[in-house]
Design a protein around this motif. Structure first.
Motif, PDB file in Angstrom:
ATOM      1  N   ASP A   1       0.826  -1.213   0.000  1.00 33.28           N
ATOM      2  CA  ASP A   1       0.000   0.000   0.000  1.00 33.28           C
ATOM      3  C   ASP A   1       0.860   1.262   0.000  1.00 33.28           C
TER       4      ASP A   1
ATOM      5  N   GLY B   1       3.631   0.530  -3.600  1.00 33.39           N
ATOM      6  CA  GLY B   1       3.130  -0.082  -4.824  1.00 33.39           C
ATOM      7  C   GLY B   1       3.244  -1.588  -4.777  1.00 33.39           C
TER       8      GLY B   1
ATOM      9  N   ARG C   1      -1.182   5.790  -2.998  1.00 30.92           N
ATOM     10  CA  ARG C   1      -0.327   5.100  -2.039  1.00 30.92           C
ATOM     11  C   ARG C   1      -0.314   5.829  -0.701  1.00 30.92           C
TER      12      ARG C   1
END
Length: 435
Positions: free
Chosen positions: A100, A103, A224
């Motif tokens: 998270d 990536g 992200r």
């Protein structure tokens, strides 16, 4: 447990309606390219989810040979299985939040490289202790494939498309436990147990190269998380505070426990209690696995989009519960002495119904977590492995003369899964809120 997460890093909605069939979320850039790849992405993700079962089950036929080769007690060699399973469970908690933040590709490639190195060292391990340590590392690294594969599916799809993809993924990953012991047995015909780890190393290298070339990044930078361990923990706390997500997580984990009970007990039950040959057991195991895969495909190709995911899941849980009840009645002597055929039929029904339970719990849980698919996938996977690992040894608690413990564990797990679904997920309540 709170109805939903508070305003944490997770940002879980407080009154999310029941997931309904929706079109896939519009995608752009690499995400669109990944979805257009279609079959190729399916094969890559299927390979990633199949790698851990291959790592576990290819090794099973070699256990006696490992015991003799390393001059270690059988119980010590069994720890190599436990270490790999524990690594797969806890590794997901580490890799999920990492994916998270950074990536999907980077943590996955790191995990695959570590998996290859750990597996190669397993092939050279001179002692049981070293083998156990690197089996643990192998499981930790292999967990990257499981958790990130689910997160990638969540990145690419939504609604019924996600449920269909999970059912298709089951077709590939579900074959692994069937063929893994067969591959392991054939490898042992031409080499020793170390050759199994050489084959797994080669598979790991091939998958790493495939991921490097064909699996694009699916989590855009703007989605992200930028925090560290603290934010990861807050995100997981927010996920667990969502009653519905936790309900699906526990439902899937308890259903998986019934499956683990079958895998742990069936060799003993079918061969020792009911007198079947190893060949007959292998045939029944394969037929049951085919039933699970076939129902999973019916779920994805026929039911999804026509029947709500909650209804399909509820029906699957009900069938699992009925099958487990029938198995308990048969094995406890309520119907008198029964032979292998009725028990095998009950196990087939129970296993086949898993094809409705497993993909739909994953899809329904991940529908609620588009903001933290990696962390959510980690929690789902870890819960399944840990609950399954707790249930697995209970099947032999009453000794070797009865199959009742297997049926009891399966029924308790099925009732627990059904109870979590009804008490925590409450799909009828969410449908009413959506009206």
């Amino acid at each position: 447990m709170a109805e939903s997460g508070q305003s944490t890093q997770g940002h879980i909605p407080s009154a999310d309606p029941a997931p309904t069939p929706t079109a896939p979320v519009p995608a752009a850039g690499p995400v669109a390219a990944a979805r257009r790849a279609g079959l190729l992405v399916t094969l890559v993700l299927g390979g990633l989810t199949a790698l851990p079962p291959l790592s576990m089950d290819m090794y099973l036929p070699a256990l006696p040979a490992v015991t003799d080769s390393l001059r270690a007690p059988a119980a010590t060699i069994q720890l190599t299985l436990t270490a790999c399973l524990a690594g797969m469970a806890f590794g997901q908690l580490v890799v999920g939040p990492m994916s998270d933040r950074w990536g999907r590709r980077r943590p996955l490639l790191i995990g695959m490289v570590v998996y290859v190195v750990a597996t190669a060292i397993c092939a050279l391990a001179p002692t049981a202790e070293l083998l156990t340590g690197f089996r643990l590392l192998q499981g930790l690294a292999g967990a990257a494939g499981i958790v990130i594969a689910r997160a990638v599916v969540r990145d690419l799809y939504d609604g019924v498309e996600m449920a269909r993809f999970f059912s298709t993924l089951m077709l590939i990953s579900g074959v692994a436990p069937i063929i893994a012991p067969l591959i392991g047995g054939q490898v042992l015909r031409i080499t020793d147990w170390r050759g199994i780890f050489v084959v797994l190393t080669a598979i790991g290298i091939l998958l790493t190269l495939v991921v490097l070339k064909w699996l694009h990044e699916t989590l855009p930078r703007e989605k992200r998380h930028s925090g560290g361990v603290g934010q990861a923990l807050r995100t997981m706390r927010g996920l667990l505070a969502d009653r519905v997500f936790t309900g699906y997580m526990l439902t899937g984990g308890l259903a998986f426990a019934a499956l683990f009970a079958y895998i742990s007990a069936s060799p003993f039950v079918v061969q020792e209690i009911y007198g079947a040959s190893p060949q007959t057991f292998s045939l029944l195991f394969g037929v049951n696995s085919v039933g699970l895969i076939a129902v999973g495909q019916i779920n994805g190709k026929v039911l999804v989009g026509r029947v709500s995911l909650d209804k399909a899941l509820g029906f699957g849980l009900a069938v699992i519960t009925l099958a487990a009840t029938a198995l308990l009645l048969m094995t406890s002597g309520v119907f008198g002495k029964v032979g292998l055929l009725p028990v095998a039929a009950g196990l087939f029904v129970l296993m086949s119904a898993m094809g409705l339970a497993m993909p739909n719990t994953n899809a329904l849980a991940l529908m609620r977590t588009p903001h933290a698919a990696g962390s959510a996938s980690a929690l789902i996977g870890t819960a399944s492995f840990l609950i399954g690992a707790v249930a697995s040894p209970l099947v032999g608690i009453a000794g070797e003369a009865t199959a009742v413990p297997m049926a009891v564990v399966q029924l308790a797990s099925a009732l627990g899964a059904l109870g979590c679904f009804l008490a925590l997920c409450r799909p009828w309540q969410r449908r009413a809120e959506a009206v």
